[in-house]
Design an enzyme around this catalytic site. Structure first.
Site, short mmCIF file in Angstrom:
data_model
loop_
_atom_site.label_atom_id
_atom_site.label_comp_id
_atom_site.label_asym_id
_atom_site.label_seq_id
_atom_site.Cartn_x
_atom_site.Cartn_y
_atom_site.Cartn_z
N GLY A 138 0.88 -1.12 -0.05
CA GLY A 138 -0.11 -0.10 0.14
C GLY A 138 0.74 1.21 0.04
N ARG A 195 3.89 6.21 1.79
CA ARG A 195 4.08 7.62 2.28
C ARG A 195 3.46 8.39 1.07
NH1 ARG A 195 10.42 7.32 0.19
NH2 ARG A 195 10.20 5.73 -1.54
N GLY A 213 6.65 7.63 6.64
CA GLY A 213 5.90 8.10 5.50
C GLY A 213 6.34 9.47 4.81
N ASP A 232 4.26 -4.16 -7.49
CA ASP A 232 3.51 -3.38 -6.95
C ASP A 232 4.20 -1.77 -7.41
OD1 ASP A 232 5.59 -4.13 -5.12
OD2 ASP A 232 5.50 -2.24 -4.19
#
Length: 506
Positions: free
Chosen positions: A109, A112, A145, A269
């Site tokens: 996912g 950041r 992040g 990803d």
């Protein structure tokens, strides 16, 4: 009577934009709103606002992208650093999974990256604005992040450079400083240190990746999987759009290979569902021709993502995506047939690209295959700059090629090959040199140039970065005043951190 002058559309302030939230409305949301690391089963995204920073300041702005989007350069960086959310924005972090270095990594996912919303560009297309380095999300796991200045500048400039090279890519609108320090272990060697933080505003029609589909398939979230497919390609059947993606991805690999670009971290990803270059991490350019070169220190033990492996890795990644689509297309035969288009497209387009790099219409004459294989053998004999060699080859002169070699060139072998090449050029249509210069760039965003820009910007000098941005808008043109940006890597940069290989730390 004077001809009518086309008026440029008025550039709008960020606050004047009409933001849309199609992704948020179309896909299942995470019902939990607490911004803490966690699994989010069934969700496509989590609503989360950027975390405000201490002292936002605009460091860089893409004038060309701003014009395309119809946005004026802002007076401050409040929105672009994440300190201000405008009306209509519904910021979110997307949930996805992925295979990292060939192994299924589960839920990943946007750890950041936070998408602000969608706007309509001047050509009527929808474009998403996303902040990278905007703070923690539920997908940050143990990370903060944030992003550092060095990696943010590299993504900002390279995104735009790739666009002007003619490569499908996400783009970058701005680079903003946060005024805060970020702790990073640059080489994962146990020596973390504070670095300057930054935020990049990335732009793309969609940031959906292969991994967005994979996470739903892995957890048998079939409704979410179907809704995602309908969102990304509304009105198209699964096989048709998968087939088109295989074709686009093959052409993207041809672009990377023809330019000597190495992505460095081709996890599933990091593969775009639109066939775009996405996630500029430890990338690099072939400054010495070596099919086994990787710019990623993490990849050094296996060379999985080295230059020469990129086409087959893209195909492997597409196969993993195809597997994720099986719940929507139980008959796997059409998907396998669509995947077969990848190799067909890549092989024909790559051969055509090589022909064009040599100034030919096609490699269809007796001896062409040997001419090509002997060329790459020649380039491998001594360290040979990929970009300079092909650019200077247009001159058909051994002396013009010498700047491409890092040591004494193999003169006899070079003269012999050039003689054969010159004879073959007699069969080429007129204008060979001009055609070659349209496909062989003079300027690419080399790692050492990036490091020079980083060094200057860390001292408060943006002029090096701004000069590079301007020159890289015309990478195929001779720009005599900027010849110093079109030379091989200097020796001081050979082993300097950031100039040769990089880690994923950013």
């Amino acid at each position: 009577m004077k001809p009518a002058v086309a008026l440029r559309p008025r550039l709008r302030e960020l606050a004047e934009l009409q933001f849309e939230d199609r992704f948020v409305r179309a896909l299942p949301a995470d019902p939990v709103l607490h911004n803490v690391p966690r699994h989010a089963p069934g969700a496509a995204y989590t609503r989360v606002d950027p975390t405000a920073v201490a002292a936002p300041r605009l460091l860089g702005w893409s004038e060309r992208l701003g014009e395309y989007l119809g946005i004026a350069r802002p007076a401050d960086a409040d929105v672009l650093a994440g300190n201000r959310v405008l009306p209509g924005m519904k910021p979110y972090a997307a949930r996805y999974g992925g295979h990292q270095f060939g192994t299924w990594a589960g839920q990943l996912g946007d750890g950041r990256a936070i998408t602000l919303g969608e706007i309509t560009a001047t050509d009527g297309s929808r474009q998403e604005l996303q902040l990278k380095g905007a703070g923690r999300t539920p997908y940050s796991r143990t990370a903060d992040g944030r992003a550092v200045l060095r990696s943010s500048l590299r993504e900002f400039v390279c995104s735009e450079a790739m666009h002007f090279l003619g490569v499908p890519t996400t783009r970058a609108l701005s680079l903003a400083a946060t005024g805060e320090a970020v702790i990073r272990d640059m080489f994962y060697d146990g020596h973390p240190a504070p670095e300057r933080g930054a935020v990049v505003c990335r732009v793309a029609p969609s940031f959906v990746r292969f991994g967005n589909f994979q996470i739903h398939a892995a957890h048998h979230e079939i409704d979410a999987l179907r809704r995602l497919a309908d969102y990304v390609f509304p009105g198209q059947d699964i096989v048709s759009w998968y087939r088109e993606l295989c074709r686009k991805t093959a052409l993207l690999m041809v672009d990377w290979m023809r330019l000597g670009f190495v992505h460095g971290v081709m996890n599933t990803d990091n593969m775009s569902i639109l066939g775009l270059t996405i996630d500029y991490g430890p990338y690099g350019w072939l400054e010495g021709y070596d099919p086994q070169w990787t710019p990623n220190t993490t990849d050094a033990p296996t060379l999985r993502y080295c230059y020469g492996n990129q086409p087959q890795i893209a195909q492997w990644n597409l196969a993993r995506l195809g597997e994720a689509l099986l719940p929507l297309q139980p008959d796997h035969a059409p998907l396998e047939e669509a995947l077969g288009l990848y190799a067909e497209t890549f092989n024909s387009a790559w051969k055509r690209a090589l022909a064009h790099k040599l100034g030919f219409e096609a490699l269809d004459q007796p001896g062409d295959d040997e001419l090509l294989s002997d060329l790459f053998s020649l380039m491998a004999q001594v360290e040979t700059d990929f970009t300079l060699f092909f650019r200077n080859l247009a001159a058909l002169d051994a002396a013009a090629l010498e700047p491409a070699f890092y040591s004494a060139p193999p003169k006899e072998a070079l003269a012999s090959w050039l003689g054969r090449y010159a004879a073959r050029c007699k069969d080429a249509p007129r204008g060979r040199a001009e055609r070659m210069n349209r496909v062989n760039p003079k300027y690419v965003f080399r790692n050492y140039l990036a490091q020079l820009a980083i060094d200057a910007l860390e001292k408060g000098d943006a002029s090096v970065m701004e000069r590079l941005l301007a020159v890289l808008e015309r990478p195929y043109d001779d720009q005599p005043a900027h010849h110093d940006l079109a030379v091989r890597r200097p020796e001081w940069a050979r082993q300097r951190p950031g100039c040769s290989a990089l880690s994923c730390s950013s």
